[in-house]
Design a protein around this motif. Sequence first.
Motif, PDB file in Angstrom:
ATOM      1  N   HIS A   1       0.837  -1.195   0.000  1.00 40.76           N
ATOM      2  CA  HIS A   1       0.000   0.000   0.000  1.00 40.76           C
ATOM      3  C   HIS A   1       0.880   1.256   0.000  1.00 40.76           C
ATOM      4  O   HIS A   1       0.536   2.256  -0.642  1.00 40.76           O
ATOM      5  CB  HIS A   1      -0.939   0.005   1.213  1.00 40.76           C
ATOM      6  CG  HIS A   1      -1.953   1.096   1.179  1.00 40.76           C
ATOM      7  ND1 HIS A   1      -2.317   1.809   2.290  1.00 40.76           N
ATOM      8  CD2 HIS A   1      -2.665   1.623   0.150  1.00 40.76           C
ATOM      9  CE1 HIS A   1      -3.225   2.717   1.954  1.00 40.76           C
ATOM     10  NE2 HIS A   1      -3.453   2.625   0.665  1.00 40.76           N
ATOM     11  N   PHE A   2       2.012   1.188   0.675  1.00 40.42           N
ATOM     12  CA  PHE A   2       2.971   2.292   0.654  1.00 40.42           C
ATOM     13  C   PHE A   2       3.381   2.623  -0.782  1.00 40.42           C
ATOM     14  O   PHE A   2       3.458   3.797  -1.163  1.00 40.42           O
ATOM     15  CB  PHE A   2       4.201   1.925   1.501  1.00 40.42           C
ATOM     16  CG  PHE A   2       5.476   2.614   1.109  1.00 40.42           C
ATOM     17  CD1 PHE A   2       5.711   3.932   1.466  1.00 40.42           C
ATOM     18  CD2 PHE A   2       6.456   1.943   0.387  1.00 40.42           C
ATOM     19  CE1 PHE A   2       6.898   4.570   1.094  1.00 40.42           C
ATOM     20  CE2 PHE A   2       7.635   2.566   0.014  1.00 40.42           C
ATOM     21  CZ  PHE A   2       7.851   3.890   0.376  1.00 40.42           C
TER      22      PHE A   2
ATOM     23  N   GLY B   1      15.362   2.737  10.216  1.00 43.12           N
ATOM     24  CA  GLY B   1      14.057   3.299  10.539  1.00 43.12           C
ATOM     25  C   GLY B   1      12.975   2.825   9.591  1.00 43.12           C
ATOM     26  O   GLY B   1      11.832   2.556  10.003  1.00 43.12           O
ATOM     27  N   SER B   2      13.306   2.711   8.315  1.00 43.07           N
ATOM     28  CA  SER B   2      12.380   2.193   7.314  1.00 43.07           C
ATOM     29  C   SER B   2      12.010   0.752   7.633  1.00 43.07           C
ATOM     30  O   SER B   2      10.830   0.370   7.602  1.00 43.07           O
ATOM     31  CB  SER B   2      13.032   2.276   5.929  1.00 43.07           C
ATOM     32  OG  SER B   2      12.320   1.534   4.976  1.00 43.07           O
ATOM     33  N   ASN B   3      13.009  -0.069   7.946  1.00 44.45           N
ATOM     34  CA  ASN B   3      12.762  -1.487   8.229  1.00 44.45           C
ATOM     35  C   ASN B   3      11.875  -1.681   9.454  1.00 44.45           C
ATOM     36  O   ASN B   3      11.006  -2.556   9.471  1.00 44.45           O
ATOM     37  CB  ASN B   3      14.081  -2.225   8.443  1.00 44.45           C
ATOM     38  CG  ASN B   3      15.006  -2.203   7.250  1.00 44.45           C
ATOM     39  OD1 ASN B   3      16.212  -2.330   7.399  1.00 44.45           O
ATOM     40  ND2 ASN B   3      14.470  -2.027   6.048  1.00 44.45           N
ATOM     41  N   VAL B   4      12.087  -0.863  10.480  1.00 43.49           N
ATOM     42  CA  VAL B   4      11.269  -0.959  11.692  1.00 43.49           C
ATOM     43  C   VAL B   4       9.861  -0.440  11.424  1.00 43.49           C
ATOM     44  O   VAL B   4       8.865  -1.059  11.821  1.00 43.49           O
ATOM     45  CB  VAL B   4      11.930  -0.206  12.865  1.00 43.49           C
ATOM     46  CG1 VAL B   4      10.997  -0.166  14.083  1.00 43.49           C
ATOM     47  CG2 VAL B   4      13.251  -0.871  13.249  1.00 43.49           C
ATOM     48  N   ALA B   5       9.746   0.690  10.735  1.00 39.37           N
ATOM     49  CA  ALA B   5       8.432   1.273  10.458  1.00 39.37           C
ATOM     50  C   ALA B   5       7.563   0.335   9.630  1.00 39.37           C
ATOM     51  O   ALA B   5       6.344   0.264   9.827  1.00 39.37           O
ATOM     52  CB  ALA B   5       8.593   2.613   9.740  1.00 39.37           C
ATOM     53  N   LEU B   6       8.187  -0.413   8.709  1.00 43.88           N
ATOM     54  CA  LEU B   6       7.434  -1.317   7.847  1.00 43.88           C
ATOM     55  C   LEU B   6       7.239  -2.700   8.459  1.00 43.88           C
ATOM     56  O   LEU B   6       6.612  -3.564   7.851  1.00 43.88           O
ATOM     57  CB  LEU B   6       8.128  -1.441   6.486  1.00 43.88           C
ATOM     58  CG  LEU B   6       8.030  -0.191   5.598  1.00 43.88           C
ATOM     59  CD1 LEU B   6       8.959  -0.303   4.400  1.00 43.88           C
ATOM     60  CD2 LEU B   6       6.594   0.040   5.135  1.00 43.88           C
TER      61      LEU B   6
ATOM     62  N   LYS C   1       1.651   2.259  -3.460  1.00 38.31           N
ATOM     63  CA  LYS C   1       0.533   2.937  -4.119  1.00 38.31           C
ATOM     64  C   LYS C   1       0.430   4.393  -3.659  1.00 38.31           C
ATOM     65  O   LYS C   1       0.186   5.303  -4.468  1.00 38.31           O
ATOM     66  CB  LYS C   1      -0.780   2.195  -3.842  1.00 38.31           C
ATOM     67  CG  LYS C   1      -0.853   0.808  -4.476  1.00 38.31           C
ATOM     68  CD  LYS C   1      -2.194   0.161  -4.210  1.00 38.31           C
ATOM     69  CE  LYS C   1      -2.246  -1.244  -4.792  1.00 38.31           C
ATOM     70  NZ  LYS C   1      -2.056  -1.266  -6.252  1.00 38.31           N
ATOM     71  N   VAL C   2       0.613   4.621  -2.344  1.00 38.24           N
ATOM     72  CA  VAL C   2       0.559   5.985  -1.813  1.00 38.24           C
ATOM     73  C   VAL C   2       1.715   6.804  -2.385  1.00 38.24           C
ATOM     74  O   VAL C   2       1.543   7.970  -2.769  1.00 38.24           O
ATOM     75  CB  VAL C   2       0.583   5.966  -0.268  1.00 38.24           C
ATOM     76  CG1 VAL C   2       0.769   7.372   0.300  1.00 38.24           C
ATOM     77  CG2 VAL C   2      -0.702   5.338   0.266  1.00 38.24           C
ATOM     78  N   TYR C   3       2.891   6.205  -2.440  1.00 39.88           N
ATOM     79  CA  TYR C   3       4.076   6.860  -3.010  1.00 39.88           C
ATOM     80  C   TYR C   3       3.777   7.314  -4.439  1.00 39.88           C
ATOM     81  O   TYR C   3       4.033   8.472  -4.813  1.00 39.88           O
ATOM     82  CB  TYR C   3       5.230   5.861  -2.980  1.00 39.88           C
ATOM     83  CG  TYR C   3       6.576   6.360  -3.460  1.00 39.88           C
ATOM     84  CD1 TYR C   3       7.627   6.506  -2.572  1.00 39.88           C
ATOM     85  CD2 TYR C   3       6.815   6.652  -4.796  1.00 39.88           C
ATOM     86  CE1 TYR C   3       8.877   6.939  -3.001  1.00 39.88           C
ATOM     87  CE2 TYR C   3       8.050   7.090  -5.235  1.00 39.88           C
ATOM     88  CZ  TYR C   3       9.082   7.225  -4.337  1.00 39.88           C
ATOM     89  OH  TYR C   3      10.307   7.654  -4.769  1.00 39.88           O
ATOM     90  N   GLU C   4       3.259   6.400  -5.245  1.00 33.88           N
ATOM     91  CA  GLU C   4       2.999   6.733  -6.646  1.00 33.88           C
ATOM     92  C   GLU C   4       1.867   7.752  -6.784  1.00 33.88           C
ATOM     93  O   GLU C   4       1.891   8.601  -7.683  1.00 33.88           O
ATOM     94  CB  GLU C   4       2.720   5.457  -7.435  1.00 33.88           C
ATOM     95  CG  GLU C   4       3.988   4.618  -7.614  1.00 33.88           C
ATOM     96  CD  GLU C   4       3.741   3.209  -8.134  1.00 33.88           C
ATOM     97  OE1 GLU C   4       2.645   2.966  -8.688  1.00 33.88           O
ATOM     98  OE2 GLU C   4       4.633   2.349  -7.980  1.00 33.88           O
ATOM     99  N   ALA C   5       0.896   7.735  -5.862  1.00 33.96           N
ATOM    100  CA  ALA C   5      -0.162   8.746  -5.881  1.00 33.96           C
ATOM    101  C   ALA C   5       0.417  10.121  -5.580  1.00 33.96           C
ATOM    102  O   ALA C   5       0.044  11.120  -6.220  1.00 33.96           O
ATOM    103  CB  ALA C   5      -1.248   8.390  -4.870  1.00 33.96           C
ATOM    104  N   ALA C   6       1.346  10.188  -4.629  1.00 37.73           N
ATOM    105  CA  ALA C   6       1.968  11.475  -4.286  1.00 37.73           C
ATOM    106  C   ALA C   6       2.747  12.032  -5.474  1.00 37.73           C
ATOM    107  O   ALA C   6       2.755  13.246  -5.711  1.00 37.73           O
ATOM    108  CB  ALA C   6       2.876  11.311  -3.071  1.00 37.73           C
ATOM    109  N   THR C   7       3.387  11.150  -6.236  1.00 32.01           N
ATOM    110  CA  THR C   7       4.174  11.628  -7.386  1.00 32.01           C
ATOM    111  C   THR C   7       3.293  12.201  -8.487  1.00 32.01           C
ATOM    112  O   THR C   7       3.794  12.911  -9.370  1.00 32.01           O
ATOM    113  CB  THR C   7       5.049  10.502  -7.988  1.00 32.01           C
ATOM    114  OG1 THR C   7       4.208   9.499  -8.578  1.00 32.01           O
ATOM    115  CG2 THR C   7       5.952   9.879  -6.941  1.00 32.01           C
ATOM    116  N   GLU C   8       2.001  11.916  -8.453  1.00 27.42           N
ATOM    117  CA  GLU C   8       1.095  12.458  -9.476  1.00 27.42           C
ATOM    118  C   GLU C   8       1.041  13.981  -9.445  1.00 27.42           C
ATOM    119  O   GLU C   8       0.645  14.621 -10.420  1.00 27.42           O
ATOM    120  CB  GLU C   8      -0.308  11.873  -9.293  1.00 27.42           C
ATOM    121  CG  GLU C   8      -0.443  10.427  -9.711  1.00 27.42           C
ATOM    122  CD  GLU C   8      -0.187  10.242 -11.203  1.00 27.42           C
ATOM    123  OE1 GLU C   8      -0.776  10.990 -12.011  1.00 27.42           O
ATOM    124  OE2 GLU C   8       0.622   9.369 -11.557  1.00 27.42           O
TER     125      GLU C   8
END
Length: 331
Positions: free
Chosen positions: A53-54, A243-248, A56-63
């Motif tokens: 889902h991240f 931080g990325s690994n823990v957050a995910l 998808k959100v990432y790609e939506a933000a790039t729009e």
Amino acid sequence: MNMTANLPKIELHLHLEGAAPPAFIRGLAKEKAMDLSGIFDERGHYAYRDFWHFLKVYEAATETLKSPEDYHRLTLAVLEESAASGVVYSETFLSPDFCGGRDVEAWKDYLAAIREAADLAEKRDGITLRGIITAIRHFGPEKARETALCAAETAGDWIVGFGLAGDEKMGKPKDFAWSFDAAREAGLRLTAHAGEWGGPDSVRDAIRDLGVERIGHGVRAIEDLALVDEIAEKGVVLEVCPGSNVALGIYRTWRDHPIHRLRERGVKVTVSTDDPPFFHTTMKNEYDRLADAFDWDEGVFDAIARTSIDAAFCDGDTRDRIVKKLEAARA
């Protein structure tokens, strides 16, 4: 911990769009009358359920990023935040997929805008930026070939590397061998995301089939100590983003993260933020949390910074300039 605040930091694993402050993206969306409310939570942070889902959100933000001018503004915003955290040198992943639809001439216009912003930021904030063109794995090998051609056409003193990011569960590294061969022939140095959602075999495959000298993440290698020893022996550098690994949810806590064990076993590890606002982190936060979790002191962080600049894809003159900054801070 104030100890880490003044330490000069080197970041090798940063996605430019993924580093966009949420307020910046909301501002662009408002200017363009775009409704992106579904990608933010009630506090205005990016909202996602899991890694997929991240994406998808990432790609939506790039729009919201539709023009070279948008990327100029984005680059300035990202580098301002990096510099505030003590970063003096950064390499960022750039995807022609988002910058001109993999059309070489359009990509050159985006690149010119990004470079102009990077030059301004260097004068203003003292931070140096270089680019790594990155194919998106889940977009498929054919589109990766187009991305590799964009990379080959703009390889040089500023575009210094080629990489692979996206959903590790889509395809195999060898599917992208043509693109990596083309980038290598253009003089670019190579990295690939592996060992984040894929297990140890994904790391082994990326090293063997793509000939990379750095691995983005690579932390799941810890599940195969023979592979860990191979990575250490070959001098492959891991771009670790704790931080990325823990957050995910790859690791439950910072103390569970394998960066310390990998380093103790002789692996060259670096520290980066990946997509900092998505994971509520900064380079200073990464340093603070690592110091707390593993009792790392200035000596450890100094060694990591030196490993990082040695592993950077920039030219020798740029490296020497950054090394002088590290040495001046140590003195």
